[in-house]
Design a protein around this motif. Structure first.
Motif, short mmCIF file in Angstrom:
data_model
loop_
_atom_site.label_atom_id
_atom_site.label_comp_id
_atom_site.label_asym_id
_atom_site.label_seq_id
_atom_site.Cartn_x
_atom_site.Cartn_y
_atom_site.Cartn_z
N LEU A 19 0.82 -1.31 0.09
CA LEU A 19 -0.05 -0.09 0.00
C LEU A 19 0.80 1.15 0.14
N ALA A 20 0.84 2.17 -1.17
CA ALA A 20 1.51 3.29 -1.06
C ALA A 20 0.70 4.77 -0.45
N LEU A 21 1.50 5.48 -0.19
CA LEU A 21 0.73 6.74 0.43
C LEU A 21 1.05 8.02 -0.62
N GLY A 22 -0.10 8.60 -0.93
CA GLY A 22 -0.06 9.85 -1.79
C GLY A 22 0.11 11.00 -0.87
N THR A 23 0.82 12.16 -1.49
CA THR A 23 0.89 13.36 -0.69
C THR A 23 0.54 14.54 -1.55
N ASP A 51 4.50 8.76 -2.16
CA ASP A 51 4.53 9.48 -3.50
C ASP A 51 4.34 10.96 -3.74
N THR A 52 4.98 11.50 -4.33
CA THR A 52 4.85 12.93 -4.44
C THR A 52 5.17 13.27 -6.13
N ALA A 53 5.35 14.65 -6.29
CA ALA A 53 5.63 15.05 -7.54
C ALA A 53 6.00 16.75 -7.36
N ASP A 54 6.95 16.89 -8.49
CA ASP A 54 7.17 18.30 -8.29
C ASP A 54 6.27 19.35 -8.45
N SER A 55 5.27 19.07 -9.21
CA SER A 55 4.25 19.90 -9.40
C SER A 55 3.18 19.89 -8.44
N TYR A 56 3.34 19.45 -7.39
CA TYR A 56 2.13 19.32 -6.29
C TYR A 56 2.59 20.37 -5.28
N LEU A 299 -2.20 3.23 -4.42
CA LEU A 299 -1.51 4.59 -4.06
C LEU A 299 -2.59 5.49 -3.36
N VAL A 300 -2.91 5.30 -2.13
CA VAL A 300 -4.23 5.96 -1.75
C VAL A 300 -3.74 7.51 -1.14
N GLY A 301 -4.91 8.39 -1.20
CA GLY A 301 -4.73 9.61 -0.19
C GLY A 301 -5.36 9.60 0.88
N ALA A 302 -5.40 10.32 1.95
CA ALA A 302 -5.70 10.54 3.06
C ALA A 302 -5.67 11.95 3.91
N SER A 303 -6.80 12.54 4.22
CA SER A 303 -6.67 13.85 4.81
C SER A 303 -6.82 13.84 6.37
N SER A 304 -6.82 12.44 6.91
CA SER A 304 -6.74 12.17 8.31
C SER A 304 -6.33 10.77 8.65
#
Ligand SMILES: NC(=O)c1ccc[n+]([C@@H]2O[C@H](COP(=O)([O-])OP(=O)(O)OC[C@H]3O[C@@H](n4cnc5c(N)ncnc54)[C@H](OP(=O)(O)O)[C@@H]3O)[C@@H](O)[C@H]2O)c1
Length: 331
Positions: A19-23, A51-56, A299-304
């Motif tokens: 499980l990957a985590l997106g930011t 996971d991230t990116a230079d555009s975020y 690659l999940v996102g989470a805000s909490s």
């Protein structure tokens, strides 16, 4: 937590959590304290693939992005996180000027951009080597051979470990990999695309192509991953940005392609299996993906932290063959 290997070369391949985590909202919509708490919880649970990116997140303040990488750099330094966590980043989609976007003014994939953008990402993240660097979107204006050679040069000098690709048509991924192989260079090994349990329509033009949506994982790429087990598939927006639990989001114009005739049957099957398994619909989607015939890393996102906890628990959810068949056959 469970783990799998990404990449093949013993010098650069890595073990990562399934499980990957997106930011992408970290440092903008999601504030520093909450972002740090989510990252801490993820690592405490054994998570090792961020996971991230230079555009975020250039869209958050009309800038050019960089906030997510900056935040990850601060988090790494404050927690002493080093090689134990794989931090993947991407280049190519950063807008070249504030107020513009990747759709009209992306930095692209020229040799110069690849070198300079990767240096900026290393600075922001505070690392001497990027563990995994993706080409974020296609750049049809630059010859593929130039892009392939520029990424490979970073691997050769040791400032990048593994290479990945996102949002490219399958044929361009294969062509780039062939160019790399013919030149004896490392090629893309991790493929990051939008993918979830719901099936998308493939007959609608996309934002960047009149032919459809190159960012959507469909039959071409799934069959490619099935045939090339040394490649790894990573799925972004696996939870439909919260759409499985918030119908308004699913019905939003950005998800027009999920107005697929099979959607109601698939949503019903999800609810049915979730009830049967004593799990949430989000967990069933993640377990379905992790344990599929072609296993994909969600690659999940989470805000909490609570949202992340729900996703983490899906790693231990084993669907039965009957539940899996019910899901696969729906719609
Ligand atoms: N390669 C690319 O082009 C690309 C494109 C998009 C994303 N990505 C990457 O993929 C990562 C994940 O993307 P995503 O955020 O779209 O993925 P997602 O996992 O489908 O959506 C995450 C969102 O779903 C909601 N959510 C999550 N768990 C929930 C729960 N238990 N209950 C209710 N709602 C829940 C939250 O929305 P709220 O915050 O509104 O509550 C959360 O922010 C990004 O951070 C980025 O790293 C890559």
């Amino acid at each position: 937590m469970k783990y799998r290997t990404i990449g093949t070369d013993p010098k650069t391949r890595r073990e990562v959590s399934v499980l990957a985590l997106g930011t992408h909202h970290f440092g903008t919509r999601t504030g520093e304290a909450t972002s740090f708490a989510i990252l801490d919880r993820y690592v405490a649970a054994g998570g090792t693939f961020i996971d991230t990116a230079d555009s975020y997140a250039f869209w958050a303040d009309g800038g050019q992005g960089g906030q997510s990488e900056d935040l990850l750099g601060r988090w790494r330094r404050s927690r002493g996180v080093d090689g134990e966590v794989v931090i993947a980043t991407k280049l190519g989609a950063r807008p070249l000027a504030p107020g513009t976007s990747f759709t009209d003014n992306a930095e692209g994939l020229s040799a110069g951009v690849i070198r300079e953008a990767s240096e900026r990402s290393r600075d922001r993240l505070g690392v001497s080597r990027l563990d995994l660097l993706y080409a974020h979107i296609e750049d049809p204006a630059v010859p593929l051979a130039e892009t392939v050679a520029a990424f490979a040069a970073l691997v050769a000098e040791g400032t990048v470990g593994l290479l990945g690709v996102s949002n490219h048509w399958a044929w361009r991924v294969e062509r780039a990999r062939c160019l790399a192989a013919a030149a004896g260079l490392p090629g893309y090994e991790v493929l990051q695309y939008q993918y979830s349990y719901l099936r998308p329509r493939t007959d609608l033009p996309g934002e960047r192509s009149p032919d459809g949506m190159p960012g959507m994982l469909g039959g071409d790429l799934l069959s490619y991953l099935r045939d090339e087990p040394r490649l790894t598939g990573v799925a972004y927006s696996p939870l439909m940005k919260g759409g499985y639990v918030n119908r308004d989001r699913l019905d939003a114009p950005e998800f027009a392609e999920f107005g697929h005739p099979g959607t109601p049957a698939r949503l019903a099957a999800l609810r049915d299996v979730a009830k049967d398994a004593g799990a949430t619909v989000n967990q069933v989607v993640l377990a379905w993906m992790i344990g599929g015939q072609v296993p994909i890393i969600p690659l999940v996102g989470a805000s909490s932290v609570a949202q992340l906890d729900e996703s983490l628990a899906a790693v231990d959810l084993e669907l039965t063959a009957e539940q899996r068949a019910r899901l696969d056959e729906a719609g």
